[in-house]
Design an enzyme around this catalytic site. Structure first.
Site, PDB file in Angstrom:
ATOM      1  N   ASP A  95      15.943  35.771  88.428  1.00  0.00           N
ATOM      2  CA  ASP A  95      15.851  35.195  87.429  1.00  0.00           C
ATOM      3  C   ASP A  95      16.123  35.535  85.490  1.00  0.00           C
ATOM      4  O   ASP A  95      16.237  36.427  85.643  1.00  0.00           O
ATOM      5  CB  ASP A  95      14.243  34.451  87.542  1.00  0.00           C
ATOM      6  CG  ASP A  95      14.529  33.788  88.733  1.00  0.00           C
ATOM      7  OD1 ASP A  95      13.829  32.614  88.727  1.00  0.00           O
ATOM      8  OD2 ASP A  95      12.468  33.851  89.085  1.00  0.00           O
ATOM      9  N   ASP A 153      16.529  25.651  88.585  1.00  0.00           N
ATOM     10  CA  ASP A 153      15.289  25.924  88.731  1.00  0.00           C
ATOM     11  C   ASP A 153      15.329  24.371  87.720  1.00  0.00           C
ATOM     12  O   ASP A 153      14.035  23.453  88.186  1.00  0.00           O
ATOM     13  CB  ASP A 153      14.098  26.916  88.464  1.00  0.00           C
ATOM     14  CG  ASP A 153      13.961  27.776  89.701  1.00  0.00           C
ATOM     15  OD1 ASP A 153      13.431  28.510  90.477  1.00  0.00           O
ATOM     16  OD2 ASP A 153      13.879  29.128  89.181  1.00  0.00           O
TER      17      ASP A 153
END
Length: 207
Positions: free
Chosen positions: A151, A185
């Site tokens: 991430d 995401d």
């Protein structure tokens, strides 16, 4: 949207997602960050769980973190087949374009994170106090199915001190938006938002 266009869309999202993750993984040390704007940072973290770093083992002590990780990865793989079947069915039925687009986004995002979970453990060494190498001679940081999701998108839009009278969280510092996420995401979230906001149009029987 045709099957060919859907596949090209999926490949495009997957490439953007994986290129961004590989760049971060091979250029940043874990927890390193670069401020782009005051409200946006590139902040490298790794997530070995579900959304927001939640783990299956957080809800039960009957299984270890490693077992929970394998269960989660296998579940993701099974889910991607289900989403793929849904996509093919929607295309065959000539469902509304907005429905197919939403499914494509969800499928591409889920596939992007599956790549990390399945392969990154054997493709890279760890990023703790070092920049990870791709295909290191000594081997990866873990085994197949034990990879961590990369991430890097962080939007700390604002921070406020919560009032003392507020139950549980009173007096604590609240950061909006705290979660760190990735392109996959974003694709998944966008797909779900489209299904919610345009629900009637997406599932219209008249189209």
């Amino acid at each position: 949207m045709s099957l060919k266009k859907s596949i090209l869309f999926i490949i495009s999202i997957l490439l953007i997602d994986q290129i961004s993750k590989i760049y971060i993984k091979t250029n940043f040390v874990l927890y390193e960050n670069v401020e782009v704007f005051s409200w946006f940072k590139i902040y490298f973290i790794e997530n070995d769980g579900m959304a927001w770093g939640t783990k299956i083992s957080d809800f039960t002590t009957l299984i270890s973190d490693r077992t929970a990780k394998v269960i989660l990865t296998v579940f993701r793989i099974v889910a991607i087949f289900g989403i793929g079947y849904w996509l093919l069915s929607a295309i065959k039925k000539q469902s509304p374009k907005i429905l197919i687009t939403a499914i494509v986004l969800i499928f591409a995002g889920a596939l992007g994170n599956i790549v990390d979970s399945v392969f990154y453990g054997v493709l890279f060494d760890d990023s703790i106090n070092q920049v990870a190498a791709f295909l290191p001679e000594a081997g990866g940081y873990d085994t197949l199915l034990h990879g961590k999701v990369v991430d890097m998108l962080y939007f700390p839009l604002f921070e406020v001190d919560l009032p003392q009278w507020l139950p549980i969280y009173g007096g604590k510092r609240f950061n909006f938006f705290e979660p760190v996420f990735n392109i996959a995401d974003v694709a998944i979230s966008t797909g779900f938002v489209m299904l919610i906001v345009f629900n009637k149009k997406a599932f219209s029987k008249d189209n």
